[in-house]
Scaffold this active site. Structure first.
Site, mmCIF file in Angstrom:
data_model
loop_
_atom_site.group_PDB
_atom_site.id
_atom_site.type_symbol
_atom_site.label_atom_id
_atom_site.label_comp_id
_atom_site.label_asym_id
_atom_site.label_seq_id
_atom_site.Cartn_x
_atom_site.Cartn_y
_atom_site.Cartn_z
ATOM 1 C CD GLU A 222 38.525 -43.740 -35.422
ATOM 2 O OE1 GLU A 222 39.358 -44.112 -36.264
ATOM 3 O OE2 GLU A 222 37.786 -42.755 -35.617
ATOM 4 C CG HIS B 83 27.891 -42.000 -39.084
ATOM 5 N ND1 HIS B 83 28.380 -42.747 -40.112
ATOM 6 C CD2 HIS B 83 28.851 -41.080 -38.821
ATOM 7 C CE1 HIS B 83 29.565 -42.284 -40.479
ATOM 8 N NE2 HIS B 83 29.879 -41.283 -39.710
#
Ligand SMILES: Cc1ncc(C[n+]2csc(CCOP(=O)(O)OP(=O)(O)O)c2C)c(N)n1
Ligand SMILES: Cc1ncc(C[n+]2csc(CCOP(=O)(O)OP(=O)(O)O)c2C)c(N)n1
Ligand SMILES: [Mg+2]
Ligand SMILES: [Mg+2]
Lengths: 326, 325, 326, 325
Positions: free
Chosen positions: C61, C130
């Site tokens: 990321e 999530h």
């Protein structure tokens, strides 16, 4: 006991007291060992406790905080230093997604008694990436306790509470206060997390501040007193638990609220406090609520610019005058 | 590994396999919501590694962690109940498939942010060292995790501090849908990185429970002796898609076929035959596994949903969730 | 043109339109190429634009967003995907310290025209790591524009504005809306960032919502209408620029405010909106302000628990009734 | 490198050295606030590398970046004015010592979060590739930066995409106060990591401007030809402490002495003599450097402070800072 102690010394003192009490307390971070820390806030710990309790790390913020988490889950009480609070961004996953959630998402199976200490805030000309007041980042994350002391004695007392806490605590040490001095903490001093302090009483307006902004609020209160406006000043001390009870009680007396926040207005902690007040304390308010907060820009380097961005005594005084005239 | 132990390991693997199949079916029938990442195909890594560990060692796993939970003592029922949002699940319905945890047996969690648990395992090993317990920590992770920053920081710190921690990569050739080779600068994503941390880089057939047990036992001995961490790359393959109902169409049929022929259960069965174990012993183990899982499914189905009030517990160590006065 | 289009399709459509217009627009992220993205929100892009414009990345990321930044500084308009918004924590340094600050700290020398797209929000049983609504994280950082569309047409129009913007934009695509359908966007559709939409008119109370909470607010408004309470519903669409003008104008009519936020109460975006209102709109208010927000806990997995934590129609209705009775 | 060019490079280094000394003195006299991280001792890396680059190449540096700004065309006056919070500074007083940037000459910034700029350089190289310009990106970073996650992610991505980017480590043996060897698993923090990304791992004497130029030129050629990124470890030493008034007492006297004798300016002077350059030519270069810096100090002192109003400009591309209507 010394007459006064610096905020900086209080940090090391606060940690040392707990390390003496509890062999499970260990420190880790960059340059915290023989060097005593970049801000000298761990001075003396390596000498007193040695390399098995005070660990120098590589520049690996994720490993520092992640390892602290693993150690906290398995019987230790790690105190991890992240040198500047801006660098919390480099290990944000641990602060946002791992440490505060693991107890909950395992149904309470795991406990994470750790402290992440970090030098916070501006006013020293360190520029955009070393000057932020980032307590509001942590405040977006349920599951973290957030401490931000304003005086040396509170540093010691809140450090004791933070290290003894079975919950993870992010402990913000304000760079602008490190050199400031105050009364030393008595032996065994413990300041429960989540208790705000009314540091000045007054009936006309409530100023709520944190860390270095307490000083700003107190100076503003002095100037205002000369104009006949008596400000009550609350040192919030913690953002979580947030002592809304003390604030609401104060508003019961003053009916007017100004928050004094170093973090930017957008997303600042004062906003949440104000929203509690605008709901539960609406009936108490005789005037609009005003937030004196950082401008919504990065922190500039030059003094002349930084002053324009961070709350100052003048800005607080102006805000209170505005409300008083309402 | 002698015949008796291998039969035990075989049965453990059979239980995991059947639990994963049950999870798959329950997902398709709508009884498991959210997502699952099944470990069918990876059984030998969890079971082989666990066979080499002490009961008080620590294990950290990923969202693909059912096999590790079960290898460390979680029952199929506890796992399936969690997947099915039951109060009796491992985490009381708060965690779900991606967060199976059994702290009481040292299975310290399944983490769903790739790579995040590697530093935690380092910390657990550091803690073991400081407490002088001789415990080991093991982190299991995927091939894809070798490209994230936390991997690098964890391995370096573990090596510098010479900690008793093992990093076991389950290389199943794919991250989600992308072949690991397409996004990795070296051929062996874990083993070829070992030298960057001064560690030996080993690979092992991750479908061979005996080979995994032997490799982990050797590295564990080394680590407990104070010789530092190790990185082990176990090659394996997943039988299902990445998650949920992914049909894994991105995998070449020939590759799938080749790997399905290299099944960890078949391999173990072959070894059992070699060791002279009667086929019916193996069938009995299979039958027991089938029964355990069938009963687990029924029990989980019959279990109650969690009390909604528990949504507001367990944030803090005092059991509550109060963030303000 | 199809009669209706899904939110999911609108994402790919919005990106594709801009890629056709401007060769400087390129995409990168995990599994976004041939696989079309884990949420299929980049479906068709690889086929239409090929591997030189649609790049699969490793699970990195920081490299994804950092590389997007470097490319944006040097003539490209990258659109980076971070698969789940929770993972913004893994590259938070780029979002918090680099991308939003580099223009300012270089005195305006550098421009960073990029978009970070990410699947946001809960309600699907993906658990604590999530499911978060993390737009409030981004909201703590001056220098980021923040878009969070609620309808397919807005997805297309705001994507166009985001990609054409010379400022960095964090674009939150709500997972709970991906399957929802709505009118397609007309050719050339452009929705200026920072313009809220009044999606339902009403004179009794103002509901301000974002993304999937717009739906919740609208449903609550329907139920309330049956009780004779007419709610005005504002879809904020962006957090930065924040359209406080539209909210204050609405309050001029309704005198009552409820925010509907998926993010946790502590540190949520609604707090800042409320603090603006409690200052500049104080005189407009006839009742306390109430925030219906996420509980201050991690997101639990089980439906029964997740419902208890995220705002629901019932909670909004209850909040409005409370204010109406004031 | 011929005599004429070497003399030019020598003079550049002399200007940097004197600027750093001036910055040090100005800090001590209170005219520079905040902090500085001086690059005295590191001059040959910036000047040698720049000598091998095209004018349109991109450079990304750290908080210890004065030398890179100047090597890429920033004047001592622009730099010192920035350090002294003047409106005429490189960033108008908004950046300070840690953020010197001169975008107009491809010096795309100094970043103060360790390692953060490595992925940015990868992105600039990716952009150059897509635009087909043949440009190169170079990231300079310290030994300490090799242990942070962004390093790993950047190198892997650059290698996988075979991008024209060079990673140049300025290994000065210390992070802030801690020897890099104490916290790093391998002896050469950068070079020994190269194989983890399939790259050759090279070291060079970072105090020898010619050696640096040659190494960078070779690796740049390779990268521009499409053969991918490279990692170069340049050994060097800082003449001052880490930052501010740090006396660097943690460094052994013997080590300091050895390195001070291996001064990049002395080395270049020696080479000039070898090449037959008259000593007075060198003295003239020194004199010019002294004058330039002396004038820069005076000019920066005389420059105005920034208008406080500029605190609220330059957040957005429209020049403003409005976050709400
Ligand atoms: C930091 C982060 N990025 C992306 C994801 C989304 N994601 C979940 S699993 C996965 C693939 C992981 O691949 P690998 O490590 O090989 O493990 P496997 O699933 O193959 O067992 C990705 C990209 C994530 N969970 N965390
Ligand atoms: C992520 C991060 N962690 C810590 C720091 C504090 N810090 C600034 S410079 C420095 C040492 C860096 O060492 P090295 O990379 O060797 O560069 P040098 O200063 O020696 O040139 C540290 C720890 C930082 N700026 N960023
Ligand atoms: Mg994999
Ligand atoms: Mg160094």
């Amino acid at each position: 006991m010394a007459d006064v102690i610096s905020y900086r010394e209080a940090v090391a003192e606060g940690i040392a007291r707990e390390m003496r009490r509890d062999p499970a307390v260990v420190c880790l971070g960059e340059d915290i060992g023989a060097a005593g820390g970049v801000f000298k806030t761990t001075a003396g710990l390596f000498e007193e406790f040695g390399p098995e309790r005070v660990w120098d790390t590589p520049i690996s913020e994720q490993a520092i905080v992640g390892a602290a988490m693993g150690a906290a889950m398995t019987g230790m009480r790690p105190v991890a230093e992240i040198m500047f609070s801006d660098f919390l961004a480099c290990c944000w996953d641990y602060l946002a997604n791992e440490i505060p959630k693991v107890r909950y998402m395992t149904g309470g199976q795991v406990t994470v008694p750790l402290v992440v200490r970090t030098a916070n805030g501006g006013g020293l000309g360190f520029g955009a990436q070393h000057s932020q007041a980032t307590e509001n980042w942590a405040f977006t994350v349920p599951g973290l306790k957030i401490a931000a002391p304003a005086t040396p004695a509170d540093v010691v007392g809140m450090m004791a509470a933070a290290i003894r806490s079975d919950d993870p605590v992010v402990f913000f040490e304000h760079k602008g206060l490190l050199a400031s001095k105050g009364a030393p903490a008595p032996p065994g001093h413990l300041v429960e997390l989540g208790r705000a302090a009314v540091v000045r009483e007054g009936a006309d307006v409530t100023l709520v501040a944190l860390a270095s902004m307490v000083r700003v609020a107190l100076k503003a209160a002095e100037l205002l007193a000369a104009e006949g406006i008596e400000a009550e000043v609350i040192d919030l001390r913690c953002l979580v638990p947030l002592d809304t009870a003390t604030v609401l009680a104060s508003l019961g007396r003053t009916s007017r609220l100004v928050t004094v926040e170093e973090n930017p207005y957008q997303g600042g902690w004062g906003a949440t406090l104000v929203s509690v007040v605008a709901d539960e304390g609406f009936g108490l308010l005789d005037a609009p609520v005003r937030r004196v907060a950082g401008e919504c820009v990065p922190l500039p380097f030059a003094d002349a610019l930084e002053e324009r961005v961070i709350p100052t005594v003048d800005k607080v005084v102006a805000a209170v005058r505005h409300l008083a005239a309402y | 590994m002698d015949a008796a132990e291998l039969l035990t390991r075989y049965e453990q693997m059979a239980v995991i396999r059947r639990t994963e199949r049950a999870a798959h079916d329950l997902f398709l029938s709508g009884l498991v919501k959210g997502t699952t990442h099944l470990a069918a195909g990876h059984e030998a890594i969890a079971v082989g590694a666990s066979a080499a560990l002490r009961d008080d060692d620590y294990v950290f796993a990923t969202y693909r962690g059912h096999h590790h939970a079960m290898a460390r003592g979680a029952t199929p029922e506890e796992c399936l109940a969690e997947l099915m949002s039951r109060a009796t699940g491992l985490c009381g319905g708060k965690g779900g498939s991606m967060h199976l945890t059994k702290a009481s047996t040292g299975m310290l969690g399944s983490y769903a942010i790739v790579g995040a648990h590697l530093p935690m395992a380092v910390g657990a090993a550091w803690s073991a060292r400081m407490r002088g317990t001789g415990q080991l920590a093991v982190a299991f992770f995927g091939d894809g995790a070798t490209n994230i920053g936390a991997f690098h920081e964890a391995l370096n710190l573990a090596a510098v501090w010479k900690l008793p921690v093992l990093f076991v990569c389950e290389n199943n050739l794919y991250m989600e849908y992308t072949p690991i080779a397409d996004v990795t600068a070296v051929a062996r994503p874990a083993a070829d990185r070992a030298s960057a941390y001064g560690l030996p880089g080993e690979t092992v057939d991750g479908n061979d429970v005996v080979a995994v047990r032997d490799a982990v036992a050797r590295l564990a001995r080394r680590a407990r002796a104070g010789d530092g961490p190790a990185l082990l790359e176990a090659e394996t393959y997943r039988h299902f898609g990445h998650s949920r109902a992914d049909p894994a169409a991105y995998r070449p049929a020939e590759e799938v076929e080749r790997w399905l022929k290299h099944d960890p259960l078949d391999l173990a069965r072959g070894r059992l035959v070699e060791l002279g174990v009667a086929e019916e012993r193996v069938s009995e183990a299979d039958a027991r596994a089938r029964d355990v899982v069938a009963r687990a499914v029924e029990a989980a189905k019959a279990a109650p949903a969690p009390d909604p009030g528990t949504a507001l517990t367990d944030v803090w160590a005092d059991g509550g969730a109060a963030w303000r006065t």
